[in-house]
Design a protein around this motif. Structure first.
Motif, PDB file in Angstrom:
ATOM      1  N   THR A   1       0.847  -1.212   0.000  1.00  0.00           N
ATOM      2  CA  THR A   1       0.000   0.000   0.000  1.00  0.00           C
ATOM      3  C   THR A   1       0.871   1.247   0.000  1.00  0.00           C
ATOM      4  OG1 THR A   1      -1.407  -1.305   1.463  1.00  0.00           O
ATOM      5  CG2 THR A   1      -1.940   1.043   1.257  1.00  0.00           C
ATOM      6  N   GLU A   2       0.466   2.253  -0.800  1.00  0.00           N
ATOM      7  CA  GLU A   2       1.252   3.484  -0.855  1.00  0.00           C
ATOM      8  C   GLU A   2       1.364   4.094   0.554  1.00  0.00           C
ATOM      9  OE1 GLU A   2      -0.323   6.477  -3.632  1.00  0.00           O
ATOM     10  OE2 GLU A   2       1.284   7.664  -2.698  1.00  0.00           O
ATOM     11  N   LEU A   3       2.581   4.371   1.000  1.00  0.00           N
ATOM     12  CA  LEU A   3       2.791   4.841   2.379  1.00  0.00           C
ATOM     13  C   LEU A   3       1.991   6.108   2.668  1.00  0.00           C
ATOM     14  CD1 LEU A   3       4.223   4.499   5.080  1.00  0.00           C
ATOM     15  CD2 LEU A   3       6.162   5.808   4.186  1.00  0.00           C
TER      16      LEU A   3
ATOM     17  N   ASP B   1       4.610   1.842  14.107  1.00  0.00           N
ATOM     18  CA  ASP B   1       4.853   1.465  12.716  1.00  0.00           C
ATOM     19  C   ASP B   1       5.122   2.674  11.823  1.00  0.00           C
ATOM     20  OD1 ASP B   1       2.588  -1.414  12.595  1.00  0.00           O
ATOM     21  OD2 ASP B   1       4.667  -1.165  13.290  1.00  0.00           O
ATOM     22  N   ALA B   2       4.417   3.814  12.079  1.00  0.00           N
ATOM     23  CA  ALA B   2       4.560   4.956  11.160  1.00  0.00           C
ATOM     24  C   ALA B   2       6.015   5.429  11.070  1.00  0.00           C
ATOM     25  CB  ALA B   2       3.630   6.101  11.578  1.00  0.00           C
TER      26      ALA B   2
ATOM     27  N   SER C   1      11.096   5.755   8.071  1.00  0.00           N
ATOM     28  CA  SER C   1      12.560   5.727   7.895  1.00  0.00           C
ATOM     29  C   SER C   1      12.959   4.571   6.988  1.00  0.00           C
ATOM     30  CB  SER C   1      13.313   5.673   9.221  1.00  0.00           C
ATOM     31  OG  SER C   1      12.689   4.853  10.134  1.00  0.00           O
ATOM     32  N   ALA C   2      12.207   3.456   7.030  1.00  0.00           N
ATOM     33  CA  ALA C   2      12.542   2.326   6.146  1.00  0.00           C
ATOM     34  C   ALA C   2      12.407   2.749   4.688  1.00  0.00           C
ATOM     35  CB  ALA C   2      11.622   1.146   6.430  1.00  0.00           C
ATOM     36  N   GLN C   3      11.285   3.412   4.363  1.00  0.00           N
ATOM     37  CA  GLN C   3      11.081   3.827   2.968  1.00  0.00           C
ATOM     38  C   GLN C   3      12.162   4.810   2.528  1.00  0.00           C
ATOM     39  OE1 GLN C   3       8.346   6.903   1.566  1.00  0.00           O
ATOM     40  NE2 GLN C   3       7.203   5.302   0.477  1.00  0.00           N
TER      41      GLN C   3
ATOM     42  N   ALA D   1      -1.529   5.307   3.597  1.00  0.00           N
ATOM     43  CA  ALA D   1      -1.770   4.565   4.854  1.00  0.00           C
ATOM     44  C   ALA D   1      -1.215   5.310   6.059  1.00  0.00           C
ATOM     45  CB  ALA D   1      -1.097   3.197   4.747  1.00  0.00           C
ATOM     46  N   PHE D   2      -0.371   6.331   5.804  1.00  0.00           N
ATOM     47  CA  PHE D   2       0.458   6.914   6.873  1.00  0.00           C
ATOM     48  C   PHE D   2      -0.337   7.271   8.127  1.00  0.00           C
ATOM     49  CE2 PHE D   2       4.570   8.094   8.041  1.00  0.00           C
ATOM     50  CZ  PHE D   2       4.602   9.332   8.666  1.00  0.00           C
ATOM     51  N   PHE D   3      -1.517   7.898   7.898  1.00  0.00           N
ATOM     52  CA  PHE D   3      -2.248   8.398   9.057  1.00  0.00           C
ATOM     53  C   PHE D   3      -3.156   7.339   9.680  1.00  0.00           C
ATOM     54  CE2 PHE D   3      -0.191  12.159   8.711  1.00  0.00           C
ATOM     55  CZ  PHE D   3      -0.433  12.874   7.550  1.00  0.00           C
ATOM     56  N   GLN D   4      -3.154   6.118   9.078  1.00  0.00           N
ATOM     57  CA  GLN D   4      -3.935   5.042   9.718  1.00  0.00           C
ATOM     58  C   GLN D   4      -3.034   3.947  10.285  1.00  0.00           C
ATOM     59  OE1 GLN D   4      -5.170   6.150   6.487  1.00  0.00           O
ATOM     60  NE2 GLN D   4      -7.355   5.767   6.476  1.00  0.00           N
TER      61      GLN D   4
END
Ligand SMILES: NC(=O)C1=CN([C@@H]2O[C@H](COP(=O)(O)OP(=O)(O)OC[C@H]3O[C@@H](n4cnc5c(N)ncnc54)[C@H](O)[C@@H]3O)[C@@H](O)[C@H]2O)C=CC1
Ligand SMILES: [Mg+2]
Length: 338
Positions: free
Chosen positions: A124-126, A137-138, A143-145, A129-132
Motif C-alpha cells: 500500500t502506498e505509504l 509502525d509509522a 525511515s525504512a522507505q 496509509a500513513f495516518f492510519q
C-alpha cells in the motif's frame, strides 16, 4: 568505538545495560560489523516493501505492518526460486527491547500479487496509509522507505561513476574505487508558526487539499543556520520580519523525499503584520484568531464545502508536526494574560 569480545553475544549484551542504551549500542554494532549484522539477519524480522510501498494488512480502519520471520522470508524466496542471499539486500531499521533486529526489504523485482496472496495483505502506498498506521509502525516505515529509496538512488559513485556497495546494515554505501563513503541524507526543513501575539499565520499551497492551511515551511539553504532559514522563509513567503523565534520539536517527513522537519514558533511585531503573499510559493496566507483555530481544531481534518462553494478552514492531522505547533500556540494563548 567497537565493542569486541564480551559483547559478541547480543544476549549477554542485552543483560548489561538499560533497555534503551543496550538497544542503541546493539544497533551501532550491527551498523559497524557485517558479521554481527549477518547473525542478526538470521534471527531478525522483516518489513516488506514493493517499489517503496510497504506490505500492510487492513484491520478495520487501521493498517498494521506485519513483521515477516526469516523462515517465512526464506520459504517465500524459495517459492520464487530466488537465492536466499537476497536477504542481504535488506536494511536495518531498528530492534526490539530484547535486541531482535528489524530489517526492511524491497521485493520490487518479484511478482507483487503472488506475495500479496501468499502473505494475505497488500502493498500500500505509504502516503495513503500513513495516518492510519499505529504508533510505532509509522516512524519505522517512514525511515525504512527513506532508507530504501536512498539506496535505490545512490547505486553509483557521483565522482567515479562506479557502482557503490552497501554495508550489510545499509547504514552507508562505499565506492571501492576511491574509498568515498556515502551516508543516507535527510533535507532539513524548518516549519514555522508565526504569531503577532493574538493571531497565528497559516498558509496554503495550490497542491494542498481544498480548505487546508498549514504552517510556513522551507528547506534550509546550504550554510544557513536554522534561525536564518526561519527568517528567510517568513520574509520570502509572506513578507514579514521575524522579531524572535524558538524551537519546538522535529519530525522525519518522508514525503516526497526524506526531510527532517524542524518546528519553530516565531513572533512578529503586531504593527508590522501586513502580509504580502509570494504567489510563486503560496496560493494564500492569512492571520487566524484563537476562535477560528479552536473551531477548526474541532473539525474533522478533511475538506468541508460551504453553501457559497468555499471550503472551511481545516488543519493538518495530529500526526503532522504543523498540528503540534498549532496546539502549542493555542495553549500559549490560553495561558497568556488577555
Ligand atoms: N509535516 C508538515 O506539517 C509539513 C511538511 N511540509 C514539507 O516540507 C517540505 C518543504 O516545504 P516547501 O514549502 O515545499 O519548501 P520551500 O518553501 O523551500 O519550497 C520548495 C522549494 O524548495 C526547493 N527544494 C526542493 N527540494 C529541496 C531540497 N531537498 N533542498 C533544498 N531545496 C529544495 C524547490 O526547488 C522549491 O523551490 C516539503 O517537502 C513539504 O512536504 C510542508 C508543510 C507542512
Ligand atoms: Mg515553503
Amino acid at each position: 568505538m567497537i565493542y569486541q569480545g564480551v559483547y559478541r553475544t547480543p544476549s549477554l549484551w542485552c543483560r548489561l545495560h538499560s533497555t534503551y542504551v543496550r538497544k542503541m549500542r546493539y544497533l551501532f554494532e550491527l551498523k559497524e560489523d557485517d558479521g554481527i549484522c549477518r547473525q542478526a539477519q538470521n534471527s531478525g524480522t522483516f518489513y516488506l516493501f514493493h517499489n517503496l510501498s510497504p506490505f500492510l494488512k487492513k484491520v478495520g480502519s487501521k493498517y498494521l505492518a506485519p513483521q515477516i520471520s526469516v523462515a517465512e522470508m526464506k520459504s517465500m524466496l524459495g517459492k520464487f526460486r530466488q537465492n536466499e542471499q537476497m536477504i542481504e539486500d535488506s536494511v536495518l531499521i531498528g530492534c526490539s527491547d530484547e535486541c531482535m533486529a528489524y530489517f526492511a526489504l524491497d521485493l520490487g523485482s518479484l511478482e507483487k500479487s503472488v506475495i500479496e496472496s501468499e502473505l494475505r495483505g497488500l502493498f500500500t502506498e505509504l502516503r495513503k496509509a500513513f495516518f492510519q498506521l499505529d504508533g510505532k509502525d509509522a516512524p519505522l516505515l517512514s525511515s525504512a522507505q527513506a532508507l530504501l529509496r536512498w539506496h535505490d538512488t545512490h547505486q553509483y559513485c557521483s565522482k567515479t561513476g562506479q557502482p557503490t556497495q552497501k554495508n550489510l546494515a545499509g547504514s552507508k554505501r562505499v565506492c571501492h574505487t576511491n574509498g568515498i563513503i556515502y551516508y543516507p541524507q535527510m533535507s532539513p526543513v524548518v516549519i514555522t508558526l508565526v504569531s503577532d501575539g493574538s493571531r497565528c499565520l497559516l498558509a496554503r499551497q495550490a497542491s494542498f487539499p481544498k480548505g487546508m492551511y498549514s504552517a510556513l515551511a522551507g528547506f534550509c539553504d546550504v550554510g544557513e543556520t536554522l534561525e536564518e532559514t526561519v527568517r528567510r522563509e517568513v520574509a520570502e513567503e509572506v513578507g514579514l520580519e521575524v522579531e524572535s523565534l524558538w524551537y519546538s520539536a522535529s519530525q522525519h517527513w518522508p514525503f516526497p523525499n526524506s526531510s527532517l522537519m524542524i518546528a519553530c514558533h516565531a513572533m512578529v511585531q503586531p504593527q508590522q503584520s501586513k502580509i504580502s503573499v509570494n504567489k510563486l510559493e503560496l496560493e494564500a496566507a492569512g492571520w487566524f484568531s484563537l476562535e477560528e483555530i479552536m473551531e477548526a481544531l474541532g473539525r474533522e481534518p478533511k475538506p468541508l464545502k460551504q453553501e457559497d462553494g468555499s471550503f472551511s478552514l481545516w488543519l493538518p492531522p495530529k500526526w503532522a508536526i504543523a498540528h503540534q505547533l498549532i496546539q502549542e500556540w493555542v495553549k500559549l494563548q490560553a495561558s497568556s494574560p488577555a
